[in-house]
Design a protein around this motif. Structure first.
Motif, mmCIF file in Angstrom:
data_model
loop_
_atom_site.group_PDB
_atom_site.id
_atom_site.type_symbol
_atom_site.label_atom_id
_atom_site.label_comp_id
_atom_site.label_asym_id
_atom_site.label_seq_id
_atom_site.Cartn_x
_atom_site.Cartn_y
_atom_site.Cartn_z
ATOM 1 N N TYR A 430 0.826 -1.211 0.000
ATOM 2 C CA TYR A 430 0.000 0.000 0.000
ATOM 3 C C TYR A 430 0.861 1.262 0.000
ATOM 4 N N GLU A 431 1.920 1.277 0.804
ATOM 5 C CA GLU A 431 2.741 2.483 0.908
ATOM 6 C C GLU A 431 3.485 2.769 -0.394
ATOM 7 N N ALA A 432 4.047 1.736 -1.014
ATOM 8 C CA ALA A 432 4.746 1.945 -2.283
ATOM 9 C C ALA A 432 3.776 2.414 -3.364
ATOM 10 N N LEU A 433 2.601 1.797 -3.409
ATOM 11 C CA LEU A 433 1.602 2.160 -4.425
ATOM 12 C C LEU A 433 1.094 3.583 -4.200
ATOM 13 N N ALA A 434 0.795 3.929 -2.946
ATOM 14 C CA ALA A 434 0.252 5.259 -2.648
ATOM 15 C C ALA A 434 1.278 6.349 -2.922
ATOM 16 N N ALA A 435 2.564 6.084 -2.649
ATOM 17 C CA ALA A 435 3.603 7.091 -2.907
ATOM 18 C C ALA A 435 3.700 7.409 -4.391
ATOM 19 N N ILE A 456 12.684 0.412 -1.143
ATOM 20 C CA ILE A 456 13.483 0.109 0.057
ATOM 21 C C ILE A 456 12.864 0.764 1.286
ATOM 22 N N THR A 457 12.456 2.030 1.151
ATOM 23 C CA THR A 457 11.884 2.753 2.293
ATOM 24 C C THR A 457 10.548 2.153 2.705
ATOM 25 N N ALA A 458 9.718 1.744 1.744
ATOM 26 C CA ALA A 458 8.425 1.129 2.076
ATOM 27 C C ALA A 458 8.629 -0.196 2.799
ATOM 28 N N THR A 459 9.639 -0.966 2.379
ATOM 29 C CA THR A 459 9.937 -2.230 3.055
ATOM 30 C C THR A 459 10.362 -1.987 4.494
ATOM 31 N N MET A 476 3.715 6.365 6.062
ATOM 32 C CA MET A 476 3.701 6.890 4.697
ATOM 33 C C MET A 476 4.514 8.183 4.589
ATOM 34 N N VAL A 477 4.547 8.955 5.656
ATOM 35 C CA VAL A 477 5.312 10.203 5.666
ATOM 36 C C VAL A 477 6.787 9.918 5.394
ATOM 37 N N ILE A 478 7.309 8.828 5.956
ATOM 38 C CA ILE A 478 8.717 8.462 5.750
ATOM 39 C C ILE A 478 8.974 8.184 4.274
ATOM 40 N N VAL A 479 8.067 7.447 3.639
ATOM 41 C CA VAL A 479 8.254 7.078 2.226
ATOM 42 C C VAL A 479 8.226 8.318 1.336
ATOM 43 N N LEU A 480 7.269 9.211 1.573
ATOM 44 C CA LEU A 480 7.161 10.420 0.741
ATOM 45 C C LEU A 480 8.357 11.342 0.945
ATOM 46 N N THR A 481 8.810 11.473 2.187
ATOM 47 C CA THR A 481 9.948 12.352 2.467
ATOM 48 C C THR A 481 11.212 11.851 1.789
ATOM 49 N N SER A 482 11.355 10.533 1.639
ATOM 50 C CA SER A 482 12.594 9.976 1.084
ATOM 51 C C SER A 482 12.816 10.384 -0.370
ATOM 52 N N VAL A 483 11.746 10.711 -1.112
ATOM 53 C CA VAL A 483 11.894 11.117 -2.517
ATOM 54 C C VAL A 483 11.410 12.544 -2.760
ATOM 55 N N GLY A 484 11.164 13.301 -1.682
ATOM 56 C CA GLY A 484 10.818 14.712 -1.814
ATOM 57 C C GLY A 484 9.414 14.996 -2.281
ATOM 58 N N LEU A 485 8.475 14.070 -2.042
ATOM 59 C CA LEU A 485 7.080 14.306 -2.428
ATOM 60 C C LEU A 485 6.355 15.039 -1.297
ATOM 61 N N PRO A 486 5.329 15.841 -1.604
ATOM 62 C CA PRO A 486 4.630 16.615 -0.558
ATOM 63 C C PRO A 486 3.856 15.716 0.395
#
Length: 564
Positions: A430-435, A456-459, A476-486
């Protein structure tokens, strides 16, 4: 040449006959199964029906509760119930959640301590390695399926202007989130870990700094051009003038600093780490640790008997939990457009993982039909859908695996509590897909490196997702922050997260259950040898080596017979 052509013809005809024979065998087996089913239906009596209903009462009641809950919710939606009325209506479901959460803490501790203490260090190490490999492989596959589905279906096509926002998300730096994960593994106070987790909070402090500047604006320590020989006699005067012309400026600014904090909820990760270590120590104490081992074994048995009582209330609680959540939805139209495609993409991804990948892993390792096994854990899956919490479902999962499917207790007591804490296949998918969906609605093209970072971050973030409702939104905040998404765009998907959270919790519980069966199959040899040692302790190591030799001889004999 003619003999070669004849051999080719015979080979092709043999292959064709072999294919026909295989199809004929499949058709015969299907006909025999249909005949057996027909005979069973013809000889079925009232006693058979009652026995079937009695044996499957839990499952039938739980499935009926889901159907009635959904129907009741849609029947009550036209009456526009207030939020207070909906909360009153959902009260029986809240009681079920409280009952299950009441049992989670003693169940995790007692099952892990007894499970670790009942195995020797060698068997525990092998079992732990198999569990870690299973968790990692299934989580990586889940992340890959999520990325593949969102890339193929592309649900975020268009802009985010028409999407509905809901709620507010707190931004957490990635480094602090992972450090909190490690901190929670080692709680300083075990009593506090029963109801609190460590969580970094942020405060601001005012920092003052004195800056010395010259008249032309440059700092005093700046390099100056060397004076020429003609100006040596005036250098002292110029230095005095420059010193008098300096200005001292005091700058003050606010700095955000991390400070220790806490959040309500069981620190399951810390309790799991402590219980595993404590159980290993008790197991190593042999006879001296027998009193503690018996205590935790009795505690585990008492908790499971309480589960046997509460389980009869589960259908009622699930009915009102599901109906209450559907009534809380303000507008069903939010499921249209991009959000509807996003929901469909998540459902397809979770179905592929839970309905294809996990059963395939079970079949390839155990060589047994996975669907009767999935039917055996159906009540745990429906409870997971109702409670939306893999930790709260843990008591039901124990009952299904140990009493319904006969999985060895030494396996379930280790694999299930650890899996409910760290193995989150549905959350990782879910986290990888949502990001990537959020990147798509922002028209942000992700390169291969960023997609790899998301995977990697979602895992890693799924390991830190607590087994509580909607914990995936926090990680999910961790995953988005890792690639600079809002990170504020998480509010775009909150409207449907209550529903998707239930589906990914079902996937998490199924992954833990299949993991227990797979690890039991792979650890069969160690379990049998340990049983032999416990049954005949006087024989000791010679008996163990004899068992190993006999197994090797029987395997060789079986191989020779199959070869014949």
């Amino acid at each position: 040449m003619s003999s070669h052509g004849n051999s080719l013809f015979l080979r092709e005809s043999g292959q064709r006959l072999g294919g026909v024979g295989w199809l004929q065998g499949l058709q015969d087996s299907m006909q025999q199964r249909a005949l057996r089913t027909r005979l069973r239906l013809q000889t079925m009596t009232r006693e058979h029906v009652l026995r079937f209903l009695r044996r499957n009462a839990f499952i039938l009641l739980t499935v009926s509760a889901v159907v009635i809950g959904v129907s009741l919710a849609f029947a009550l939606r036209p009456y526009q119930l207030t939020y207070r009325q909906i909360k009153y209506f959902s009260f029986p479901g809240e009681l079920l959640m409280r009952m299950l959460q009441m049992l989670v803490l003693p169940l995790i501790v007692s099952s892990l301590v007894t499970g670790m203490a009942s195995l020797d260090n060698k068997a525990t190490g092998r079992m732990g390695m198999r569990a870690a490999v299973y968790y990692m492989v299934t989580t990586v596959i889940a992340v890959f399926i999520g990325i593949l589905m969102v890339t193929i279906i592309h649900p975020g096509k268009g802009s985010k202007e028409g999407l509905h926002r809901e709620g507010r998300i707190e931004t957490i730096p990635t480094a602090d989130a992972f450090m909190d994960l490690v901190r929670n593994m080692f709680p300083p106070n075990l009593v506090e870990a029963c109801f609190k987790q460590f969580k970094t909070q942020y405060s601001t402090r005012v920092v003052t700094r004195t800056v010395v500047r010259t008249e032309n604006g440059s700092e005093l320590g700046a390099s100056l051009p060397p004076p020429s020989s003609m100006e040596n006699e005036t250098s002292i005067l110029e230095n005095v003038t420059r010193a008098l012309g300096t200005l001292q400026e005091v700058l003050s600014f606010e700095e955000t600093v991390p400070v220790p904090g806490s959040a309500n909820g069981i620190n399951a990760l810390g309790l799991v780490v402590f219980s595993v270590a404590f159980g290993l120590v008790i197991g190593g104490m042999k006879h001296k640790g027998r009193v503690l081992r018996d205590f935790f074994d009795s505690l585990n048995e008492a908790i499971m008997r309480l589960v046997g009582i509460i389980i009869w209330y589960a259908p009622v609680g699930i009915l009102f939990l599901i109906a209450g959540k559907i009534l809380e939805m303000e507008d069903m139209a939010v499921l249209g457009g991009q959000l509807g495609m996003y929901t469909l993409t998540v459902i397809v991804g979770l179905f592929l993982h839970a309905g294809v990948v996990l059963p395939l892993i079970y079949f390839l390792i155990t060589h047994r039909n996975p669907f009767p096994f999935i039917g055996g854990v159906l009540q745990a899956l429906i409870t997971a859908m109702g409670t939306s919490s893999s930790s709260a479902t843990l008591p039901i999962t124990f009952r299904c695996l140990e009493e319904g499917l006969g999985i060895d207790r030494r396996i379930t007591r280790f694999v299930l509590p650890v899996g409910a804490t760290v193995n989150m296949d549905g959350t990782a998918l879910y986290e990888a897909l949502a990001a990537i969906f959020i990147a798509q609605v922002n028209n942000y093209e992700l390169n291969l490196g960023q997609i790899t970072t998301i995977s990697i971050t979602a895992t890693a973030a799924s390991v830190g997702a607590a087994g509580i409702p909607q914990a995936g939104l926090v990680t999910m905040v961790i995953v988005l922050t890792s690639v600079g998404l809002p990170t504020e765009d998480i509010t775009l998907i909150i409207a449907v997260d209550w529903f998707l959270d239930r589906l990914r919790t079902m996937t998490n519980v199924l992954g833990d259950s299949i993991g227990a069966a797979v690890i039991e199959h792979l650890s069969q040899r160690e379990l049998e040898l340990q049983e032999a040692e416990l049954t005949l302790p006087s024989l000791g190591k010679p008996y163990k080596s004899l068992m190993t030799q006999e197994k090797g001889v029987s395997r060789g004999r079986g191989g020779n017979e199959s070869a014949m």
